[in-house]
Design an enzyme around this catalytic site. Structure first.
Site, PDB file in Angstrom:
ATOM      1  N   THR A 201     -18.112 110.465 132.130  1.00 56.78           N
ATOM      2  CA  THR A 201     -17.592 110.054 130.819  1.00 56.78           C
ATOM      3  C   THR A 201     -16.649 111.079 130.222  1.00 56.78           C
ATOM      4  OG1 THR A 201     -19.549 110.991 129.740  1.00 56.78           O
ATOM      5  CG2 THR A 201     -19.617 108.654 130.324  1.00 56.78           C
ATOM      6  N   CYS A 202     -16.783 112.333 130.644  1.00 57.19           N
ATOM      7  CA  CYS A 202     -15.886 113.347 130.076  1.00 57.19           C
ATOM      8  C   CYS A 202     -14.441 113.098 130.488  1.00 57.19           C
ATOM      9  CB  CYS A 202     -16.335 114.747 130.490  1.00 57.19           C
ATOM     10  SG  CYS A 202     -16.435 114.984 132.272  1.00 57.19           S
TER      11      CYS A 202
END
Length: 1087
Positions: A1054-1055
């Site tokens: 998700t980063c």
């Protein structure tokens, strides 16, 4: 030489002899004078003794309560009385003077000319001197009456006696001798005699003396005057006015000395209502208004009274108004309203904005430049009661009688018609619109030839003028009586007396509440202070207050006092008025009361609509606004677009405002020299963060950064569990990961920094400063953090959220609406109601408070007080909502205050410090001016993305592929087809949360997602995945590896907004694995 010496001696002796003779002469003259004075004194003493001896013989001492006996003739009494007045100072012989008056007054009731004191007047020989004596007696009595101390043991007796003396000599009603038939022809002369005596009294200061008596007797903590004395003094004060046939001079004296006495009408009505009836019978209110209606007279009287006593005059006039009936008052209504308005306006001249060495606190007016004397201080609470009669339902009905009559025949606006089936057909709809346009054009042309008013009423007609003047009075009261503002608004909201008729009247002024007429009027009255705008301002203030005190069931469901479609119509009128007035350059000063009131009401109506809609989508947008022109004018710094953006930004589409926000960010970054994605940017900061100490390391390294540094590039280097540096792919993704992980921890309700509402929305914990030892997360401040350190942490959290908004990084953090409202400062408006927001934050308490609000019995039976008990780690802590609240019972009268104070305490006061710290950090990165164009829900969308369903076409268009995947790859085609056809909106949101950590799309679309969404083909495990190697790309592109990786699930980083997708060989496998993955790995939860 010897001769010269003899000469000098001679001259000295001569001079000394001359001086001695002179001194002797002076001594002789002084001795003569002293002898004369002594002889005079002795003579006067002897004479006084003789006079007093004759006096005591003529007027012997009376036993207690004994009536005088009349054995001497009236002429004899007259002679001794005249001698006594001429020779004796009555003040030094007050006992004898009072005794003599008792005999004289008692004799008036006798019918014998020889015994009655009035009989002397009938004697031509003594009539002139008798009149002079009576005037002297009355003047002395008036003076003594004014000087009687309230501390005197016989205060009331003395006041009653001297008042009786004055009453007896100023009216012939008790002169029994004049009732004889033989004296009937003298009646006019007797009446004139009483008028002359009364006139002499007035010239001698009777009115001022009566004012002094009244101030001492009723302007105190308790009324000291007896009923009979108060009645007699009122009669005495009114008598000269009646005798003068209500001349301006005497009415003026009555106003300045009697009618301005604090609480006069209130106390008189309580003790002797027959006097108030006498005032009504003699039309004192009407004559006073007639005098004060003259501009110059009003100024003279106000300057003579100054602020506080002018307010007391207004209070007495209001009290008299309250006792009137509509049929008696209507002819003088405009004059009365005008006088009261100007009196209140004049009082406002003495009101100051703040405390100073020259100001004094006034319980009604606020800081006042005139001090309160002891009489005003003692009576101000009762004066407030008198003034409050102005907004009592009876008075409001009386003053708005004309409005009630005008509105009686007006119908309520009907709700918009439901579209007919034919209107749903696009072609027919266009045809109908064209026909209506043609019809409208014809109508307008016809009306230009034959002017016809669009509405039943119009601005400037007599009905509108009278209604506007009444509204001006109430608006002036709201503005001047600053400490009673809330009480006035509550009174005006009562029932359907004012608001509903006024709403009907406004609707009768033409289309959209006479919008064009009001705009034309504003063009000629730019300050917006004419009576018609005062009417509009009052309506907005009162209506806004009503909306704040209505709960949801009353506002949305009951249809009374207004229906939702009426709120929408009103909102449309205000919205259009403000936009057109600003855009056309008519309204340039947003601080005028008209603009402030309209903006406040519009804000209240919009906030209700945001929380629970009662309008159609895009209702608040102005369709005629051309955004290209608006944006260009803003770029040029033109004042009109700037004013619109500052005051009514909601008329612009939300997307346009977000674009403006992003432009502001980009402009600031350029000015600061910030270069995105560049480590050598002049505003670049490198921080090192250990995986086990995310919050601690981030706080330590970021909390002290300046605002400019926070806005710059922040590069994050992670240290893994083994203490080794991790390799970051790029600074944006790693920072996003740091941001997400930090937010995940600080918003965990178990940490006690934030807690959740029943709708799972976050707000600061009221007990956030109480942290147990198990919170080992905060090792950098020890096992227990104190309150100041806790607030610093809230500021840090605010900075992190602000940084996310600044960079356009969406984070799935749903804040409670009331918390965001406070962060934005929108709760500072006078019409904001915390109670409105309580239904979402604490439904149980909201339900209980609503029950109290609608409780039909005696609220005191519920046993509530203005206090709140809170359980703090097993210990009950009582919070008082007002000073001494534990002993203040909640009653039917104060329950509305209790409800709102409870909501204010629960939703604001308990978290005030935490919210202020968060706000400080948030605004450190995102300036308030940038946020002011957004509402609370819109700021939530800035933080967490859009509420709209995921636009898969936009997402696909802005997707980057790695590892051999491309847009035409079969797995990619399957993926988009599955998302489109097999996933519902909730699952699409879950998919987005799975890959980006946020279930909502960016506000401006996926083009603005940072970093861009990407999909990587993975042929090996995550641990073995080396990224885009030549082999992996070729295998993915040529599909060399045919074995179906059925044992692998899709994963995500998700980063980096990255989806790692195995090269599945079957579409069904992809669908099942993807659905399983997103349902099992939904990111951190807030519950």
């Amino acid at each position: 030489m010897i001769k010269q010496t003899h000469k000098d001696d001679f001259l000295e002796r001569t001079k000394a002899a001359r001086e001695e003779r002179q001194h002797g002469k002076v001594r002789s003259e002084n001795a003569t004078k002293i002898q004369s004075i002594v002889r005079g004194y002795l003579a006067r003493t002897r004479t006084k003794k003789l006079v007093l001896s004759r006096f005591d013989h003529m007027f012997p001492v009376l036993e207690d309560a004994a009536e005088p006996s009349h054995t001497n003739s009236s002429v004899q009494m007259f002679s001794v009385a005249k001698l006594f007045i001429n020779m004796i100072n009555p003040r030094k012989e007050e006992g004898r003077f009072e005794r003599m008056l008792k005999y004289l007054v008692s004799s008036i009731g006798l019918d014998s000319p020889k015994l009655s004191f009035i009989g002397v007047f009938l004697n031509k020989e003594h009539s002139i001197s008798w009149i002079k004596l009576v005037k002297d007696l009355c003047l002395m009595s008036s003076s003594i009456l004014a000087s009687v101390s309230t501390n005197h043991p016989n205060y009331n007796k003395k006041v009653a006696f001297y008042t009786l003396v004055l009453i007896s000599f100023t009216s012939s009603s008790t002169w029994k001798i004049t009732k004889a038939k033989a004296l009937a022809p003298l009646a006019p002369h007797i009446t004139q005699l009483c008028h002359n005596i009364t006139g002499a009294l007035v010239e001698g200061g009777l009115m001022k003396d009566l004012k002094t008596v009244l101030l001492k007797g009723i302007a105190s903590s308790k009324v000291l005057l007896k009923k009979t004395s108060l009645s007699a003094i009122n009669n005495l004060g009114l008598r000269p006015v009646i005798y003068s046939n209500f001349s301006d001079k005497l009415v003026s004296m009555y106003v300045l000395n009697i009618l301005c006495v604090p609480t006069l009408v209130y106390q008189t009505n309580a003790l002797c209502p027959e006097i108030v009836s006498l005032l009504k019978t003699n039309d004192i209110l009407r004559f006073s208004i007639k005098l004060l209606s003259q501009e110059q007279q009003l100024k003279i009287h106000f300057n003579a009274l100054e602020g506080s006593y002018a307010l007391c005059l207004a209070a007495n006039l209001i009290n008299l108004l309250h006792l009137e009936t509509s049929d008696r008052l209507q002819d003088d209504l405009i004059g009365l309203v005008t006088v009261l308005t100007r009196l209140l306006e004049s009082c406002s001249q003495y009101v100051t904005a703040k405390q100073s060495n020259l100001s004094h606190w006034h319980p009604v007016l606020g800081w006042f430049s005139v001090s309160l004397d002891k009489y005003l201080q003692a009576t101000i609470s009762t004066v407030k009661i008198q003034i409050s009669r102005l907004w009592h339902p009876d008075s409001v009905k009386l003053l708005t009688h004309h409005l009630q009559t005008a509105a009686a025949n007006l119908a309520r606006p009907s709700p918009p018609a439901t579209p007919s089936p034919e209107e749903t057909n696009v072609a027919r709809k266009f045809m109908k619109q064209a026909f209506e346009k043609t019809k409208t054009t014809y109508t307008n042309t016809t009306q230009s030839l034959n002017p016809v008013s669009f509405g039943i009423n119009r601005l400037g007609n007599p009905d509108c003028t009278q209604i506007s003047l009444v509204c001006t009075l109430y608006q002036t009261a709201i503005r001047t009586l600053s400490q009673l503002r809330l009480e006035i608004l509550i009174g005006l909201c009562y029932g359907d007396i004012l608001l509903k008729p006024l709403w009907l009247f406004l609707n009768s002024l033409g289309p959209t509440c006479g919008l064009k007429s009001f705009l034309d009027l504003l063009n000629t009255n730019r300050s917006g202070n004419c009576p018609e705008f005062q009417m509009l301002t009052l309506f907005c203030d009162t209506f806004g207050h009503l909306v704040t005190i209505l709960d949801d069931s009353e506002f949305y469901d009951s249809g009374e006092p207004f229906s939702p479609h009426e709120y929408a119509l009103l909102g449309q009128f205000i919205n259009q008025f403000l936009y057109r007035a600003m855009w056309n350059g008519i309204l340039t000063d947003p601080e005028i009361p008209l603009c402030v009131s309209m903006l406040n009401l519009l804000d209240v109506l919009m906030r209700r609509d945001e929380r629970r809609s009662y309008t159609h989508p895009n209702f608040w947008l102005i369709k005629e606004l051309k955004m290209n022109n608006m944006v260009n004018d803003l770029a040029k710094g033109k004042p009109i677009p700037r004013l619109i953006k500052q005051k009514i930004p909601h008329i612009m589409p939300h997307r346009e405002r977000v674009l403006m926000f992003r432009d502001d960010v980009n402009t600031e970054k350029a000015s600061l020299g910030i270069i995105d994605n560049e480590s050598h940017s002049p505003q670049s900061t490198l921080i090192t963060v250990h995986r086990t100490r995310l919050v601690e390391d981030g706080y330590r390294q970021l909390s002290s950064l300046s605002s400019s540094a926070l806005k710059g590039v922040i590069r994050v280097k992670f240290v893994n569990l083994q203490g080794l540096d991790e390799a970051g792919i790029d600074q944006d993704g790693v920072f996003k990961e740091f941001l997400e992980e930090t937010i995940k921890k600080v918003f965990d309700p178990g940490l006690n920094l934030f807690c959740t509402t029943s709708e799972e929305r976050l707000y600061p914990s009221p007990l956030s400063h109480i942290t147990e030892n198990h919170l080992e997360l905060f090792e950098f401040v020890g096992k227990m953090i104190n309150k100041s350190q806790c607030l610093e942490l809230f500021e840090f959290v605010g900075k992190m959220i602000g940084k996310a908004v600044y960079e356009g990084i969406v984070v799935d953090v749903p804040f409670a609406s009331f918390f965001l409202t406070q962060v934005l400062g929108h709760d500072h408006t006078s019409l904001y109601s915390y109670f409105d927001e309580m239904s979402s934050s604490d439904p149980e308490l909201y339900k209980n408070l609503t029950y109290v609000k609608h409780f039909e019995g005696d609220v005191e039976d519920l046993g509530l007080t203005f206090s709140f008990d809170q359980d703090v780690m097993g210990r009950i802590v009582t919070h008082e909502l007002v000073p001494g609240g534990k002993s203040v019972a909640v009653t039917s009268r104060n329950r509305i205050m209790y409800i709102h104070m409870m909501a204010h305490f629960k939703m604001h006061k308990q978290i005030q410090a935490q919210t202020a710290a968060f706000r400080k950090g948030f605004r450190c990165v995102v300036p308030y001016d940038w946020l002011s164009v957004f509402s609370g829900p819109e700021v939530q969308r800035l933080i967490s993305g859009d509420n709209t369903p995921v636009d898969l076409k936009d997402l696909r268009k802005n997707t980057v592929y790695y590892g051999g995947f491309h847009d035409s790859h079969k797995v990619i085609i399957w993926l988009w087809d599955i998302l489109e056809r097999d996933f519902n909106d909730k699952e699409k949101g879950s998919f987005l949360k799975f890959v980006t950590s946020c279930s909502k799309p960016p506000l401006l679309g996926f083009y603005h997602l940072e970093p861009p969404f990407s999909i990587r083909c993975v042929e090996v495990s995550d641990e073995e995945d080396d990224g885009d190697t030549v082999g992996s790309v070729l295998r993915g592109f040529l599909a060399l590896k045919k074995r179906d990786p059925v044992n692998r699930l899709p994963t995500a980083s998700t980063c980096f907004n990255l989806l790692k997708l195995p090269n599945y060989q079957k579409k069904s496998t992809l669908r099942d694995k993807l659905r399983y993955a997103i349902n099992c790995n939904t990111g951190f939860e807030l519950s």
